[in-house]
Design a protein around this motif. Structure first.
Motif, PDB file in Angstrom:
ATOM      1  N   ARG A  71       1.057  -0.489   0.284  1.00  0.00           N
ATOM      2  CA  ARG A  71      -0.336  -0.234  -0.318  1.00  0.00           C
ATOM      3  C   ARG A  71       0.614   1.600  -0.051  1.00  0.00           C
ATOM      4  N   ARG A  72       0.282   2.729  -0.339  1.00  0.00           N
ATOM      5  CA  ARG A  72       1.019   3.845  -0.864  1.00  0.00           C
ATOM      6  C   ARG A  72       0.738   4.305   0.860  1.00  0.00           C
ATOM      7  N   GLU A  73       1.301   5.040   1.638  1.00  0.00           N
ATOM      8  CA  GLU A  73       0.712   5.275   2.398  1.00  0.00           C
ATOM      9  C   GLU A  73       0.903   6.859   2.022  1.00  0.00           C
ATOM     10  N   PRO A  74       0.698   7.704   3.893  1.00  0.00           N
ATOM     11  CA  PRO A  74       0.122   9.602   2.911  1.00  0.00           C
ATOM     12  C   PRO A  74       1.993   9.884   2.850  1.00  0.00           C
ATOM     13  N   ASP A  75       2.721   9.860   3.163  1.00  0.00           N
ATOM     14  CA  ASP A  75       4.113  10.316   2.580  1.00  0.00           C
ATOM     15  C   ASP A  75       4.427   9.607   1.451  1.00  0.00           C
ATOM     16  N   GLY A  76       3.812   8.690  -0.031  1.00  0.00           N
ATOM     17  CA  GLY A  76       4.618   8.246  -0.508  1.00  0.00           C
ATOM     18  C   GLY A  76       5.169   6.736  -0.541  1.00  0.00           C
ATOM     19  N   ARG A  77       5.489   6.953   0.610  1.00  0.00           N
ATOM     20  CA  ARG A  77       6.236   5.102   0.895  1.00  0.00           C
ATOM     21  C   ARG A  77       5.972   3.682   0.324  1.00  0.00           C
ATOM     22  N   TRP A  78       6.097   3.076  -0.044  1.00  0.00           N
ATOM     23  CA  TRP A  78       5.317   2.085   0.314  1.00  0.00           C
ATOM     24  C   TRP A  78       5.353   0.584   1.402  1.00  0.00           C
ATOM     25  N   TYR A  79       4.273   0.139   1.550  1.00  0.00           N
ATOM     26  CA  TYR A  79       4.411  -0.996   2.966  1.00  0.00           C
ATOM     27  C   TYR A  79       4.287  -2.092   2.335  1.00  0.00           C
ATOM     28  N   GLY A  80       4.761  -2.716   2.768  1.00  0.00           N
ATOM     29  CA  GLY A  80       4.388  -4.461   2.108  1.00  0.00           C
ATOM     30  C   GLY A  80       4.124  -5.178   3.276  1.00  0.00           C
ATOM     31  N   ASP A  81       3.417  -6.140   2.851  1.00  0.00           N
ATOM     32  CA  ASP A  81       2.466  -7.677   3.942  1.00  0.00           C
ATOM     33  C   ASP A  81       2.267  -8.310   3.447  1.00  0.00           C
ATOM     34  N   ASN A  82       2.184  -9.572   4.198  1.00  0.00           N
ATOM     35  CA  ASN A  82       2.007 -11.211   3.047  1.00  0.00           C
ATOM     36  C   ASN A  82       0.707 -11.851   3.870  1.00  0.00           C
ATOM     37  N   PHE A  83       0.253 -12.059   3.286  1.00  0.00           N
ATOM     38  CA  PHE A  83      -1.837 -13.045   3.925  1.00  0.00           C
ATOM     39  C   PHE A  83      -1.437 -14.433   3.757  1.00  0.00           C
ATOM     40  N   ASP A  84      -0.698 -14.561   2.563  1.00  0.00           N
ATOM     41  CA  ASP A  84      -0.899 -15.996   1.654  1.00  0.00           C
ATOM     42  C   ASP A  84      -1.592 -16.854   2.989  1.00  0.00           C
ATOM     43  N   GLY A  85      -0.410 -16.539   3.940  1.00  0.00           N
ATOM     44  CA  GLY A  85      -0.170 -18.106   4.742  1.00  0.00           C
ATOM     45  C   GLY A  85      -1.766 -17.984   6.309  1.00  0.00           C
ATOM     46  N   ALA A  86      -2.272 -16.193   6.333  1.00  0.00           N
ATOM     47  CA  ALA A  86      -3.021 -16.328   7.633  1.00  0.00           C
ATOM     48  C   ALA A  86      -4.273 -16.916   6.298  1.00  0.00           C
ATOM     49  N   GLY A  87      -4.129 -16.271   5.353  1.00  0.00           N
ATOM     50  CA  GLY A  87      -5.559 -16.889   4.363  1.00  0.00           C
ATOM     51  C   GLY A  87      -5.434 -17.908   4.379  1.00  0.00           C
ATOM     52  N   PHE A  88      -4.727 -18.792   3.931  1.00  0.00           N
ATOM     53  CA  PHE A  88      -4.966 -20.411   3.743  1.00  0.00           C
ATOM     54  C   PHE A  88      -5.289 -21.101   5.340  1.00  0.00           C
ATOM     55  N   VAL A  89      -4.744 -20.093   6.652  1.00  0.00           N
ATOM     56  CA  VAL A  89      -4.899 -20.767   7.277  1.00  0.00           C
ATOM     57  C   VAL A  89      -6.091 -20.452   8.075  1.00  0.00           C
ATOM     58  N   ARG A  90      -6.771 -19.473   8.165  1.00  0.00           N
ATOM     59  CA  ARG A  90      -8.080 -19.152   8.158  1.00  0.00           C
ATOM     60  C   ARG A  90      -8.945 -19.788   7.217  1.00  0.00           C
ATOM     61  N   GLY A  91      -8.345 -20.071   5.777  1.00  0.00           N
ATOM     62  CA  GLY A  91      -9.347 -20.875   5.002  1.00  0.00           C
ATOM     63  C   GLY A  91      -9.653 -22.407   5.745  1.00  0.00           C
ATOM     64  N   LEU A  92      -8.064 -23.062   6.278  1.00  0.00           N
ATOM     65  CA  LEU A  92      -8.078 -24.284   6.410  1.00  0.00           C
ATOM     66  C   LEU A  92      -9.487 -24.312   7.928  1.00  0.00           C
ATOM     67  N   ALA A  93      -9.371 -23.235   8.594  1.00  0.00           N
ATOM     68  CA  ALA A  93     -10.148 -23.634   9.890  1.00  0.00           C
ATOM     69  C   ALA A  93     -11.852 -23.588   9.874  1.00  0.00           C
ATOM     70  N   ALA A  94     -12.123 -22.783   8.764  1.00  0.00           N
ATOM     71  CA  ALA A  94     -13.368 -22.142   8.749  1.00  0.00           C
ATOM     72  C   ALA A  94     -13.766 -23.381   8.145  1.00  0.00           C
ATOM     73  N   ALA A  95     -12.875 -24.344   6.975  1.00  0.00           N
ATOM     74  CA  ALA A  95     -13.525 -25.641   6.565  1.00  0.00           C
ATOM     75  C   ALA A  95     -13.486 -26.867   7.977  1.00  0.00           C
TER      76      ALA A  95
END
Length: 277
Positions: free
Chosen positions: A110-134
């Motif tokens: 995401r672009r921050e208000p000061d123009g810098r770019w901040y990165g994160d990773n949600f693949d693992g959390a999404g996969f684990v949440r999907g497993l748990a939901a099932a």
């Protein structure tokens, strides 16, 4: 194969696109398989957000050029990342979350208000949440993971964080295997190993490779030797029933499709991109 009941059905974007519309892009090579535009645009519409997510085919050998151009677009607020760019995109972030820094992989910036770019990773959390939901909780599971790239790294870390008892990783690229072991081994000593093939005595077998995107792809691994009761999961979303899942079903094994990983990331994206709702 129908989407599970918890998955919002993609629909048209509500409201006209105008000069005030904020832009998001999802980068991949290939990109035709991406489900994020349909689901994220539905999310924008449901929350009254004047924004649109568009697919961008960014060839691997031109990724840097594409990203530099997109960053120069003043009304671009965020980027999603799919295969095979998740490792390379870390170099385009000015700052990484703790999770993304550990993995050396990012799937959202995401672009921050000061123009810098901040990165994160949600693949693992999404996969684990999907497993748990099932109804499949990772704690205590013996897991085999095919693929040590960006998605595989994220899934491996998330499973170990949630208490997976043991994780065996396979990948034809020894450098990727070694990189995964070097990153995760010190945090979970004795619980992460490499092997040429998935062990048969496991509880969960996962495909985190691109194999299955096209009909001519070989299977990422042969599910036939797996023990009865093994759950076979695939992170590929198109087709919804991959050749791996179809083969596993014919063998009487339970399966878990890739769409769960993305849909369970939607609330995480909402928070990350600071969307209302």
């Amino acid at each position: 194969m129908p989407l599970p009941p918890s998955v919002p059905i993609p629909g048209p974007i509500s409201g006209p696109i105008s000069g005030r519309t904020r832009l998001y892009a999802v980068l991949g090579d290939p990109i035709a398989q991406a489900k994020a535009p349909a689901l994220l645009n539905r999310l924008f519409a449901a929350n009254g957000v004047d924004a649109v997510l568009v697919p961008v085919h960014a060839p691997a050998d031109r990724l840097d050029e594409v990203v530099r151009g997109l960053k120069a677009v003043a009304n671009l607020d965020g980027l999603l990342v799919t295969v095979p760019h998740k490792l390379a995109m870390c170099g385009h972030a000015d700052e990484l979350s703790e999770a993304a820094a550990l993995l050396g992989s990012t799937n959202a910036l995401r672009r921050e208000p000061d123009g810098r770019w901040y990165g994160d990773n949600f693949d693992g959390a999404g996969f684990v949440r999907g497993l748990a939901a099932a109804g499949h909780h990772p704690a205590g599971l013996r897991v085999a993971l095919a693929g040590a790239g960006g998605a595989g790294l994220a899934i491996a870390a998330a499973l170990l964080t949630e208490g997976a008892a043991a994780l065996t990783v396979t990948d034809p690229d020894p450098d990727r295997i070694n990189a995964l072991l070097d990153r995760l081994g010190p945090h979970w000593p004795g619980r992460v190993t490499a092997a040429p093939h998935p062990p048969s005595d496991i509880d969960l077998a996962i495909n985190a490779t691109p194999l299955g995107l096209t009909p001519t792809d070989p299977l990422p691994f042969d599910p036939a030797p797996l023990s009865p009761g093994t759950l076979v999961a695939d992170i590929i979303m198109t087709p919804p029933e991959t050749p791996l899942l179809r083969t596993a079903t014919t063998l009487g094994l339970a399966t878990h499709p890739g769409i769960h990983m993305l849909t369970e990331q939607l609330p995480l994206y909402r928070s990350f991109f600071r969307l209302p709702g």
